[in-house]
Write a protein that holds these residues in place. Structure first.
Motif, PDB file in Angstrom:
ATOM      1  N   ASN A  85       0.820  -1.214   0.000  1.00  0.00           N
ATOM      2  CA  ASN A  85       0.000   0.000   0.000  1.00  0.00           C
ATOM      3  C   ASN A  85       0.854   1.263   0.000  1.00  0.00           C
ATOM      4  OD1 ASN A  85      -2.110  -1.758   0.144  1.00  0.00           O
ATOM      5  ND2 ASN A  85      -2.543  -1.414   2.305  1.00  0.00           N
ATOM      6  N   ALA A  88       2.362   1.924  -3.324  1.00  0.00           N
ATOM      7  CA  ALA A  88       1.401   2.317  -4.368  1.00  0.00           C
ATOM      8  C   ALA A  88       1.246   3.830  -4.465  1.00  0.00           C
ATOM      9  CB  ALA A  88       0.052   1.662  -4.101  1.00  0.00           C
ATOM     10  N   ARG A  89       1.737   4.576  -3.463  1.00  0.00           N
ATOM     11  CA  ARG A  89       1.673   6.042  -3.560  1.00  0.00           C
ATOM     12  C   ARG A  89       3.026   6.632  -3.184  1.00  0.00           C
ATOM     13  NH1 ARG A  89      -3.396   8.000  -1.556  1.00  0.00           N
ATOM     14  NH2 ARG A  89      -3.995   7.702  -3.729  1.00  0.00           N
ATOM     15  N   VAL A  91       4.531   9.404  -4.232  1.00  0.00           N
ATOM     16  CA  VAL A  91       4.471  10.853  -3.996  1.00  0.00           C
ATOM     17  C   VAL A  91       3.137  11.152  -3.316  1.00  0.00           C
ATOM     18  CG1 VAL A  91       4.610  13.142  -5.038  1.00  0.00           C
ATOM     19  CG2 VAL A  91       5.754  11.211  -6.135  1.00  0.00           C
ATOM     20  N   ASP A  92       3.206  11.701  -2.114  1.00  0.00           N
ATOM     21  CA  ASP A  92       1.964  11.939  -1.371  1.00  0.00           C
ATOM     22  C   ASP A  92       1.358  13.296  -1.730  1.00  0.00           C
ATOM     23  OD1 ASP A  92      -0.097  11.301   0.264  1.00  0.00           O
ATOM     24  OD2 ASP A  92       1.075  11.201   2.108  1.00  0.00           O
ATOM     25  N   TYR A  93       0.124  13.502  -1.306  1.00  0.00           N
ATOM     26  CA  TYR A  93      -0.551  14.783  -1.532  1.00  0.00           C
ATOM     27  C   TYR A  93       0.035  15.860  -0.626  1.00  0.00           C
ATOM     28  CZ  TYR A  93      -4.010  12.141  -4.138  1.00  0.00           C
ATOM     29  OH  TYR A  93      -4.623  11.345  -5.058  1.00  0.00           O
ATOM     30  N   GLY A  94      -0.101  17.110  -1.052  1.00  0.00           N
ATOM     31  CA  GLY A  94       0.435  18.215  -0.265  1.00  0.00           C
ATOM     32  C   GLY A  94      -0.638  19.011   0.435  1.00  0.00           C
ATOM     33  N   ASN A  95      -1.876  18.469   0.488  1.00  0.00           N
ATOM     34  CA  ASN A  95      -2.967  19.267   1.077  1.00  0.00           C
ATOM     35  C   ASN A  95      -3.060  19.120   2.586  1.00  0.00           C
ATOM     36  OD1 ASN A  95      -4.559  16.807   1.507  1.00  0.00           O
ATOM     37  ND2 ASN A  95      -4.796  16.811  -0.719  1.00  0.00           N
ATOM     38  N   LEU A  97      -4.534  17.037   4.397  1.00  0.00           N
ATOM     39  CA  LEU A  97      -5.799  16.552   4.939  1.00  0.00           C
ATOM     40  C   LEU A  97      -5.798  15.023   4.995  1.00  0.00           C
ATOM     41  CD1 LEU A  97      -8.076  18.881   2.821  1.00  0.00           C
ATOM     42  CD2 LEU A  97      -7.827  18.996   5.300  1.00  0.00           C
ATOM     43  N   PRO A  99      -7.276  11.250   4.343  1.00  0.00           N
ATOM     44  CA  PRO A  99      -8.077  10.755   3.219  1.00  0.00           C
ATOM     45  C   PRO A  99      -9.575  10.961   3.475  1.00  0.00           C
ATOM     46  CG  PRO A  99      -6.369   9.188   3.764  1.00  0.00           C
ATOM     47  CD  PRO A  99      -6.326  10.241   4.829  1.00  0.00           C
ATOM     48  N   HIS A 100     -10.245  11.472   2.469  1.00  0.00           N
ATOM     49  CA  HIS A 100     -11.643  11.873   2.597  1.00  0.00           C
ATOM     50  C   HIS A 100     -12.527  10.746   3.136  1.00  0.00           C
ATOM     51  CE1 HIS A 100     -15.059  14.406   1.637  1.00  0.00           C
ATOM     52  NE2 HIS A 100     -15.657  13.337   1.154  1.00  0.00           N
ATOM     53  N   ALA A 101     -13.371  11.075   4.101  1.00  0.00           N
ATOM     54  CA  ALA A 101     -14.424  10.178   4.614  1.00  0.00           C
ATOM     55  C   ALA A 101     -13.913   8.914   5.312  1.00  0.00           C
ATOM     56  CB  ALA A 101     -15.398   9.766   3.497  1.00  0.00           C
ATOM     57  N   SER A 102     -12.589   8.825   5.583  1.00  0.00           N
ATOM     58  CA  SER A 102     -12.088   7.629   6.255  1.00  0.00           C
ATOM     59  C   SER A 102     -12.122   7.840   7.765  1.00  0.00           C
ATOM     60  CB  SER A 102     -10.658   7.342   5.797  1.00  0.00           C
ATOM     61  OG  SER A 102      -9.812   8.414   6.133  1.00  0.00           O
ATOM     62  N   SER A 106      -9.866   3.258  10.929  1.00  0.00           N
ATOM     63  CA  SER A 106      -9.459   2.588   9.686  1.00  0.00           C
ATOM     64  C   SER A 106      -8.083   3.049   9.223  1.00  0.00           C
ATOM     65  CB  SER A 106     -10.490   2.830   8.584  1.00  0.00           C
ATOM     66  OG  SER A 106     -10.408   4.147   8.083  1.00  0.00           O
ATOM     67  N   ARG A 107      -7.721   4.294   9.543  1.00  0.00           N
ATOM     68  CA  ARG A 107      -6.418   4.805   9.104  1.00  0.00           C
ATOM     69  C   ARG A 107      -5.279   4.325   9.992  1.00  0.00           C
ATOM     70  NH1 ARG A 107      -9.241   9.820   8.799  1.00  0.00           N
ATOM     71  NH2 ARG A 107      -8.158  10.587  10.623  1.00  0.00           N
TER      72      ARG A 107
ATOM     73  N   PHE B  19       4.282  23.395  -5.948  1.00  0.00           N
ATOM     74  CA  PHE B  19       3.039  24.179  -6.004  1.00  0.00           C
ATOM     75  C   PHE B  19       3.332  25.600  -6.469  1.00  0.00           C
ATOM     76  CE2 PHE B  19       1.430  20.970  -2.950  1.00  0.00           C
ATOM     77  CZ  PHE B  19       0.234  20.679  -3.585  1.00  0.00           C
ATOM     78  N   GLU B 100      -4.393  19.417  -7.096  1.00  0.00           N
ATOM     79  CA  GLU B 100      -3.296  18.461  -7.272  1.00  0.00           C
ATOM     80  C   GLU B 100      -3.681  17.382  -8.269  1.00  0.00           C
ATOM     81  OE1 GLU B 100      -1.383  17.315  -3.261  1.00  0.00           O
ATOM     82  OE2 GLU B 100      -3.359  18.087  -2.756  1.00  0.00           O
ATOM     83  N   LYS B 170      -6.307   5.803   0.692  1.00  0.00           N
ATOM     84  CA  LYS B 170      -5.017   6.002   1.360  1.00  0.00           C
ATOM     85  C   LYS B 170      -3.992   4.976   0.886  1.00  0.00           C
ATOM     86  CE  LYS B 170      -5.288   3.366   5.700  1.00  0.00           C
ATOM     87  NZ  LYS B 170      -4.120   2.519   5.451  1.00  0.00           N
ATOM     88  N   GLY B 210       0.738  -2.623  -9.433  1.00  0.00           N
ATOM     89  CA  GLY B 210       1.232  -1.894  -8.264  1.00  0.00           C
ATOM     90  C   GLY B 210       0.198  -1.087  -7.511  1.00  0.00           C
ATOM     91  N   THR B 217     -11.723   1.702   4.045  1.00  0.00           N
ATOM     92  CA  THR B 217     -11.874   3.019   4.668  1.00  0.00           C
ATOM     93  C   THR B 217     -13.104   3.737   4.116  1.00  0.00           C
ATOM     94  OG1 THR B 217     -10.576   4.193   3.003  1.00  0.00           O
ATOM     95  CG2 THR B 217      -9.350   3.259   4.846  1.00  0.00           C
TER      96      THR B 217
END
Lengths: 239, 256
Positions: A85, A88-89, A91-95, A97, A99-102, A106-107, B19, B100, B170, B210, B217
């Motif tokens: 997991n 699979a990402r 480069v992460d997001y820069g916001n 926040l 993850p929406h609605a999680s 669960s996180r 950004f 983004e 996530k 991948g 979630t």
């Protein structure tokens, strides 16, 4: 054999393993709770229960090795899936926040799980292997014996439990770990239905079931150290 | 109205991105989010700067080409709509909006906000064919389909393959997409002959590419512009488990 390698290679297969071992471990958590709640019935009942378990070495070791295998598989699949997991990402997001609605539970499954696993190690050293160094009260639990009317002796588990939980740091660590276990279950008990494809119950129903069972298990387990710290049980041991 | 947009700018896959913040020209509140970006790009072009690259096509919510993670949520603040049907009236005047690209290893970035989602096509290809009689059109109602199955199959078939589920998750898992594609054929009689082979192949390809795994979630379902239900994932898990245990069909002596 081919099925097993295919099961492990597939991410869904490892999710099946997580869910199945999770059910088995949850079964142990419930059974262990029911056994331990006998502390409220007094020293005789609890010590007799402990002596009964010790008198069945086949069953006891079967259960222990089975549980060890379950924990091993559960943790191994969790770590393997989690690595997949993360990869699979890249480069992460820069916001900034979540993850929406999680949900929080669960996180944080991996962290709550790993902390509970380290607690289990402590718990085994504390009450199963009876290592004096970890109980913080300086007592030697292995030397606690209850004398029976017929002259024989058995391990005084009740006294060990009361003395063990009288230390506020130990009781606090137990409460925290139980809280994390129940956070873990409040998501895991619902997610295992999803992983195994059981859609017999509605998702809302599954989520409620997981939350209610999580809370009940917390109340059950927390009641034991809480009762000792509040002096509701074990007064006769302390005097 | 005017807003400030904080946009991910990246020249190409190999360069370092960052950004950049832009003040938009005056906007009509009824512009879509993509029209806002058109206006910003026109302004940038007039100033001799490189316009922001972003994906778009039909602009009516059916093609699945538009993407963007807007203030942390794929396809912007609303449920059940794509970015093209998100309007500027949903934002505050003067607000700073973070924009983004979708982030996932199987969605490599091409430029700015544009990512390559061909991995979804590879999963579809892995699904393969269905066995149906070709030639003249079949008689109406010659293949009975229970109402509930046709409803569920159509719900699953709503998926436009935009990739928002992967972007929101996530774990960057594609389970919602794959489960929708597996289910819409798996629920219909025409999809039965290859049902087991299909689920094994599509899930296998998903792993190879991948994507992450599902930790339930619920982010994917919450951002899906077509409201695909998480229940399809459970359905696919069941199909997969059955196919895995059953294995390949054994040859019988009649064929030898």
């Amino acid at each position: 054999m081919k099925v097993i390698t295919r099961l492990w290679r597939s991410s869904l297969g490892r999710k099946f393993l997580m869910a199945l071992t999770g059910i088995a471990l949850w079964g142990f958590v419930v059974g262990h709770l029911i056994g331990n709640l006998q502390v409220f019935l007094g020293a005789d009942k609890l010590n007799a229960y402990a002596a009964f378990l010790k008198s069945q070495p086949g069953l006891l070791w079967g259960a222990r090795l089975g549980l060890l295998a379950m924990v091993g598989l559960h943790v191994a699949s969790a770590i393997s899936l989690s690595a997949q997991n993360k990869a699979a990402r890249p480069v992460d997001y820069g916001n900034g926040l979540p993850p929406h609605a999680s949900s929080y539970a669960s996180r944080t499954m991996l962290m709550s799980g790993l902390i509970v696993a380290s607690f289990i190690l402590y718990h085994l050293l504390h009450y199963t292997l009876l290592v004096p160094a970890v109980n913080l009260s300086g007592a030697d639990f292995a030397g606690y014996y209850q004398k029976l009317t017929d002259g024989s002796e058995r391990h005084d588990v009740y006294r060990m439990l009361v003395i063990g939980f009288r230390h506020p740091v130990v009781a606090g660590f137990y409460l925290l770990s139980i809280a994390l276990l129940c956070l873990h279950l409040s998501h895991g008990l619902s997610a295992m239905f999803q992983s195994l494809g059981v859609t017999r119950f509605t998702r809302l129903g599954r989520d409620r079931f997981a939350k209610i069972v999580g809370i009940l298990i917390f109340v059950g387990y927390a009641s034991i150290p809480a009762a000792v710290v509040l002096g509701l049980i074990g007064k006769e041991v302390v005097k | 109205m005017k807003v400030r947009i904080k946009v991910w700018r990246q020249k190409n896959a190999d360069s370092q991105g960052a950004f950049e913040t832009y003040e938009t020209p005056t906007l009509n509140a009824n512009m879509s989010f993509l029209e806002m970006l058109d206006v910003v790009n026109e302004d940038l072009s007039m100033k001799g700067q490189e316009p922001i690259a972003f994906d778009h096509d039909c602009r009516e919510g059916i093609c699945g080409t538009c993407s963007l993670v807007i203030n942390g949520k794929p396809h912007g603040p609303h449920r059940k709509v794509a970015t093209c049907q998100t309007y500027m009236r949903s934002f505050q005047d003067g607000e700073t909006i973070v924009v983004e690209p979708f982030r996932a290893k199987p969605f490599p970035l091409i430029k700015d906000l544009v990512v390559n989602r061909k991995s979804f096509d590879q999963i579809i290809q892995a699904g393969g064919f269905i066995s149906v009689r070709t030639g003249s059109a079949p008689d109406a109602n010659s293949v009975p389909v229970p109402k509930i199955n046709s409803d569920l199959a159509m719900d699953a078939a709503q998926c436009i393959g935009c990739g928002a589920c992967v972007a929101a998750c996530k774990n960057a898992s594609a389970m919602l997409f794959v489960s929708a594609k597996v289910s819409h054929l798996g629920l219909l009689p025409q999809g039965q002959p290859e049902r087991e082979r299909r689920v094994l192949a599509m899930v296998g390809t998903m792993d190879e590419l991948g994507f992450g795994s599902c930790t339930v979630t619920g982010s994917c379902e919450a951002v899906c512009p077509k409201d695909i239900s998480l229940d399809f994932i459970a359905r696919m898990n069941r199909d997969y488990g059955y196919a895995l245990i059953k294995g390949e069909p054994h040859r019988n002596s009649a064929e030898d």
